[in-house]
Enzyme design. Structure first.
Site, PDB file in Angstrom:
ATOM      1  N   MET A  13      39.526  35.305  47.361  1.00  0.00           N
ATOM      2  CA  MET A  13      39.425  34.817  48.750  1.00  0.00           C
ATOM      3  C   MET A  13      40.011  35.844  49.695  1.00  0.00           C
ATOM      4  O   MET A  13      40.932  36.583  49.318  1.00  0.00           O
ATOM      5  CB  MET A  13      40.226  33.520  48.896  1.00  0.00           C
ATOM      6  N   ASP A  49      30.964  24.010  40.825  1.00  0.00           N
ATOM      7  CA  ASP A  49      32.378  24.343  41.042  1.00  0.00           C
ATOM      8  C   ASP A  49      33.002  23.432  42.092  1.00  0.00           C
ATOM      9  O   ASP A  49      32.555  23.422  43.242  1.00  0.00           O
ATOM     10  CB  ASP A  49      32.434  25.814  41.511  1.00  0.00           C
ATOM     11  N   SER A  84      39.008  27.487  35.930  1.00  0.00           N
ATOM     12  CA  SER A  84      39.297  28.266  37.138  1.00  0.00           C
ATOM     13  C   SER A  84      40.768  28.655  37.212  1.00  0.00           C
ATOM     14  O   SER A  84      41.653  27.805  37.341  1.00  0.00           O
ATOM     15  CB  SER A  84      38.912  27.451  38.375  1.00  0.00           C
ATOM     16  N   HIS A 134      33.981  34.705  41.418  1.00  0.00           N
ATOM     17  CA  HIS A 134      33.437  33.980  42.568  1.00  0.00           C
ATOM     18  C   HIS A 134      34.084  34.550  43.825  1.00  0.00           C
ATOM     19  O   HIS A 134      35.273  34.313  44.074  1.00  0.00           O
ATOM     20  CB  HIS A 134      33.768  32.480  42.383  1.00  0.00           C
ATOM     21  N   ASP A 159      38.564  33.154  41.342  1.00  0.00           N
ATOM     22  CA  ASP A 159      38.266  32.930  42.762  1.00  0.00           C
ATOM     23  C   ASP A 159      38.936  33.981  43.626  1.00  0.00           C
ATOM     24  O   ASP A 159      40.163  33.982  43.762  1.00  0.00           O
ATOM     25  CB  ASP A 159      38.790  31.552  43.182  1.00  0.00           C
ATOM     26  N   MET A 184      34.774  34.621  47.561  1.00  0.00           N
ATOM     27  CA  MET A 184      34.736  33.843  48.809  1.00  0.00           C
ATOM     28  C   MET A 184      35.240  34.748  49.919  1.00  0.00           C
ATOM     29  O   MET A 184      36.361  34.601  50.417  1.00  0.00           O
ATOM     30  CB  MET A 184      35.616  32.599  48.656  1.00  0.00           C
ATOM     31  N   HIS A 228      36.902  31.607  35.171  1.00  0.00           N
ATOM     32  CA  HIS A 228      36.435  31.659  36.560  1.00  0.00           C
ATOM     33  C   HIS A 228      37.533  32.217  37.455  1.00  0.00           C
ATOM     34  O   HIS A 228      38.670  31.745  37.431  1.00  0.00           O
ATOM     35  CB  HIS A 228      36.054  30.234  36.991  1.00  0.00           C
ATOM     36  N   MET A 271      28.512  24.775  45.093  1.00  0.00           N
ATOM     37  CA  MET A 271      29.858  24.285  45.411  1.00  0.00           C
ATOM     38  C   MET A 271      29.808  22.774  45.598  1.00  0.00           C
ATOM     39  O   MET A 271      29.014  22.267  46.390  1.00  0.00           O
ATOM     40  CB  MET A 271      30.391  24.943  46.693  1.00  0.00           C
TER      41      MET A 271
HETATM   42  C1  DX5 Z   1      37.476  26.354  45.208  1.00  0.00           C
HETATM   43  C2  DX5 Z   1      37.282  27.242  44.026  1.00  0.00           C
HETATM   44  C3  DX5 Z   1      37.269  26.529  42.730  1.00  0.00           C
HETATM   45  C4  DX5 Z   1      38.544  25.787  42.412  1.00  0.00           C
HETATM   46  C5  DX5 Z   1      38.142  24.577  41.621  1.00  0.00           C
HETATM   47  O1  DX5 Z   1      37.262  27.089  46.347  1.00  0.00           O
HETATM   48  O2  DX5 Z   1      36.056  27.950  44.140  1.00  0.00           O
HETATM   49  O3  DX5 Z   1      36.901  27.388  41.663  1.00  0.00           O
HETATM   50  O4  DX5 Z   1      39.474  26.538  41.681  1.00  0.00           O
HETATM   51  O5  DX5 Z   1      39.250  23.792  41.398  1.00  0.00           O
HETATM   52  P1  DX5 Z   1      39.122  22.242  41.004  1.00  0.00           P
HETATM   53  O6  DX5 Z   1      38.349  22.194  39.730  1.00  0.00           O
HETATM   54  O7  DX5 Z   1      40.533  21.803  40.873  1.00  0.00           O
HETATM   55  O8  DX5 Z   1      38.385  21.565  42.137  1.00  0.00           O
HETATM   56 ZN    ZN Z   2      35.274  29.059  42.393  1.00  0.00          ZN
END
Ligand code: DX5
Ligand code: ZN
Length: 216
Positions: A37, A175, A8, A66, A35, A68, A33, A137
């Site tokens: 947001m 994740d 990620s 991903h 993220d 969010m 990956h 999640m």
């Molecule tokens: C959290 C993200 C994850 C995050 C995971 O909202 O969706 O992808 O980067 O990080 P770790 O593996 O450190 O929990």
């Molecule tokens: Zn994620």
């Protein structure tokens, strides 16, 4: 069983992304990956298309996006423009999930639906056959480095049963708080893809951690 591994980017060094992307390119990571947001669906902001266009250019791994965000389908075109392999939208963010999944597939990407820790696996019963991937999640989304929620292991088992019962070809991705220890529990329960942020990017030897996760 071996796992696909999707490090990620959220845990990478934003002061020098090129170094971390070179590490990923030279590793056996399967996907990267990403993220995204919006500060509304989750209480945090990350990065958007202008930064990600450079990431996509510098990274030779398929992107596993991903989202969010609220109204995730507003991002179909920008995500497609990145050349992403997977587009994950949250079950909790999309009222017309079936239509959204069809549109993602029509655009040539794998359609993934993500469940927050409090959303039961059974909510996917009537759409599982249409999905390419389910992202469970194992932390509340928004931040890297959080503690793994152990109940997720039961959800992986339950989802595996649902997939088998419906002859779905969906992959199970997990994740949040994934490391070699929690990853082993997930792999034994039937996961296919492990996302790992801190466990990879904060390690002394990230390439070796990726290999250890893949071997689970
Ligand atoms: C959290 C993200 C994850 C995050 C995971 O909202 O969706 O992808 O980067 O990080 P770790 O593996 O450190 O929990
Ligand atoms: Zn994620």
């Amino acid at each position: 069983m071996s796992q696909l591994v999707s490090p990620s980017l959220l845990s990478a060094n934003f002061g020098n992304l090129q170094d971390d992307l070179n590490m990923i390119n030279g590793s056996n990571a399967d996907w990267l990956h990403i993220d995204i947001m919006d500060g509304v669906f989750v209480p945090n902001l990350s990065f958007g298309p202008p930064v990600l266009q450079y990431v996509a250019k510098l990274c030779n791994k398929p992107l596993d996006v991903h989202l969010m965000v609220v109204n995730p389908m507003n991002y179909l075109e920008p995500v497609k423009a990145l050349g992403a392999r997977v587009m994950n939208i949250h079950y909790e963010a999309e009222t017309h999930l079936h239509r959204a999944v069809m549109k993602i597939k029509e655009s040539g990407m794998m359609a993934g639906v993500t469940l927050n820790p409090s959303t039961p696996v059974m909510m996917l019963k009537d759409i599982i056959a249409d999905l390419d991937l389910v992202l469970l999640m194992s932390v509340n989304p928004g931040f890297g480095g959080q503690k793994f929620i152990a109940h997720t292991v039961n959800k992986v088992r339950e989802l595996r049963e649902l997939i088998e019962a419906t002859s779905s070809s969906a992959l199970i991705e997990v994740d949040g708080g994934v490391n070699v220890e929690t990853g082993r529990l997930l792999a034994d329960a039937g996961s296919d893809v492990l996302v790992a942020g801190n466990a990879v990017f904060k390690a002394n030897d990230p390439v070796a951690v990726i290999d250890s996760l893949r071997a689970l």
